[in-house]
Design an enzyme around this catalytic site. Structure first.
Site, PDB file in Angstrom:
ATOM      1  N   CYS A 109      -5.770   0.828  -0.628  1.00  0.00           N
ATOM      2  CA  CYS A 109      -4.517   1.567  -0.587  1.00  0.00           C
ATOM      3  C   CYS A 109      -4.759   3.073  -0.621  1.00  0.00           C
ATOM      4  O   CYS A 109      -4.158   3.824   0.160  1.00  0.00           O
ATOM      5  CB  CYS A 109      -3.614   1.150  -1.742  1.00  0.00           C
ATOM      6  SG  CYS A 109      -2.022   2.004  -1.758  1.00  0.00           S
ATOM      7  N   CYS A 205       0.484  -3.682  -7.660  1.00  0.00           N
ATOM      8  CA  CYS A 205       1.898  -3.308  -7.523  1.00  0.00           C
ATOM      9  C   CYS A 205       2.726  -4.283  -6.706  1.00  0.00           C
ATOM     10  O   CYS A 205       3.910  -4.475  -6.981  1.00  0.00           O
ATOM     11  CB  CYS A 205       2.007  -1.900  -6.936  1.00  0.00           C
ATOM     12  SG  CYS A 205       1.516  -1.761  -5.191  1.00  0.00           S
TER      13      CYS A 205
END
Length: 364
Positions: A109, A205
């Site tokens: 990410c 997340c």
């Protein structure tokens, strides 16, 4: 005192509505930079229902980011990165697990989305720098820009951020690198940002529930035998090899005679091998191979490199020797001074010279 150089420099700050990014934005504003914030929308698991949001970009987080930006007196933009996030992070996460590796989605990410993609956007929009609330340090030494561990050893995030190029480093700011976490919370209270008591999430997340439930939902799993590594004796059934990782104890679900620890996999025969002792020799290795290695200087070492390596987040740095594979120049061999437990393919290995980050790669 605010320098004219800082006053003329534009900084885009990635803001999540949390304490770290909020304080980072305020510190940069105080230093005289021309600051704007940006809130990123990532992919969320729509099948989990409206109650389950991506923790990094929930409605609550957006509202907090807006309040903080208004308090600081800076504009806040929003970018929708949900599609590239799904492709680069979530799809990769599932693909790696299905191939028998244990990925680190935060590394991917940061490289491809949260910092890598956002930095490109920032440059196109005329910003000089991208800043985040990560805990690490950047220092200029001569013509080189180098990356170093944060002052707060417990919060240091260099393990996730070894993937930058020299040009990217020149355009990144990490204002919290020399602060301890308690100091950052006190600054949030001092600046009256209203986020100093906000809880932090340590989970991935985009997971809407447990790690294994997410994998069960999106991967085609096949049950198979669990066998004792030393004897080959079958002692139970596993729910699908991607649900397990080297060294794992929880979730094996062999009652009565355990605990057991995952030792190795046989993907051809769909067998999970386990051992009974935490420090069983089979769990230790004195070397690994690393692929997709990035050197922060932009240049690979010209000779064998003596340094320290970290093989998972929170792991203590250990001494090692790094050499390039003679048959494949894209592979590096890492030989440890002492054998390491549960070296896991798919995780990152990051190289350090004391506090300086030299580079890193993926354990092959």
């Amino acid at each position: 005192m605010i320098s004219q150089k800082q006053k003329n420099k534009k900084v885009l700050v990635a803001m999540s509505g949390g304490v770290d990014s909020s304080v980072a934005a305020q510190l940069l504003k105080n230093q005289g930079y021309d600051v704007a914030g940006v809130f990123l929308h990532f992919w969320k698991d729509e099948t989990a229902g409206s109650a389950h949001e991506n923790r990094c970009c929930s409605l609550e987080s957006l509202l907090d980011a807006k309040k903080v930006a208004a308090k600081i007196g800076i504009p806040l933009y929003t970018f929708d990165f949900s599609a590239p996030f799904k492709k680069a992070v979530v799809d990769n996460f599932l693909s790696e697990y299905s191939s028998g590796r244990t990925p680190n989605p935060c590394v991917v990410c940061n490289k491809k989305i949260k910092i890598g993609r956002l930095l490109k956007y920032a440059k196109k929009l005329g910003f000089d720098y991208l800043a985040t609330g990560h805990y690490l340090n950047i220092k200029k030494e001569g013509s080189q820009t180098k990356l170093f561990k944060a002052r707060d050893g417990k919060k240091d995030q260099t393990y996730f951020l070894y993937t930058f190029t020299p040009d990217e480093l020149k355009h990144l700011l990490f204002p919290l690198g020399n602060y301890l976490k308690p100091q950052v919370k006190k600054l949030a209270a001092k600046f009256k940002l209203g986020v100093e008591s906000k809880a932090e999430s340590q989970d991935i997340c985009f997971l809407s529930g447990s790690h294994n439930n997410f994998l069960k939902k999106y991967l085609k799993l096949e049950e198979g035998p669990i066998k004792i590594s030393e004897t080959g004796k079958e002692i139970g059934r596993h729910q699908g090899l991607p649900l397990y990782t080297i060294g794992q104890r929880r979730g094996i679900e062999i009652g009565g005679t355990g605990p057991y620890y995952v030792a190795k996999f046989d993907y051809k025969k769909n067998i999970l091998y386990v051992v009974k002792n935490w420090n069983e020799q089979i769990l230790y290795q004195d070397s690994l191979c690393a692929k997709n290695v990035n050197w922060l200087s932009g240049k690979a070492p010209k000779r064998n490199l003596n340094c320290e390596a970290v093989i998972r987040y929170g792991h203590k740095a250990v001494k090692c020797l790094v050499t390039v594979d003679k048959k494949n120049k894209n592979i590096y061999l890492v030989k440890f001074k002492k054998p390491q437990r549960a070296i896991t393919p798919g995780q990152s290995v990051v190289f350090y010279n004391k506090k300086e980050v030299l580079g890193g790669g993926i354990i092959a």
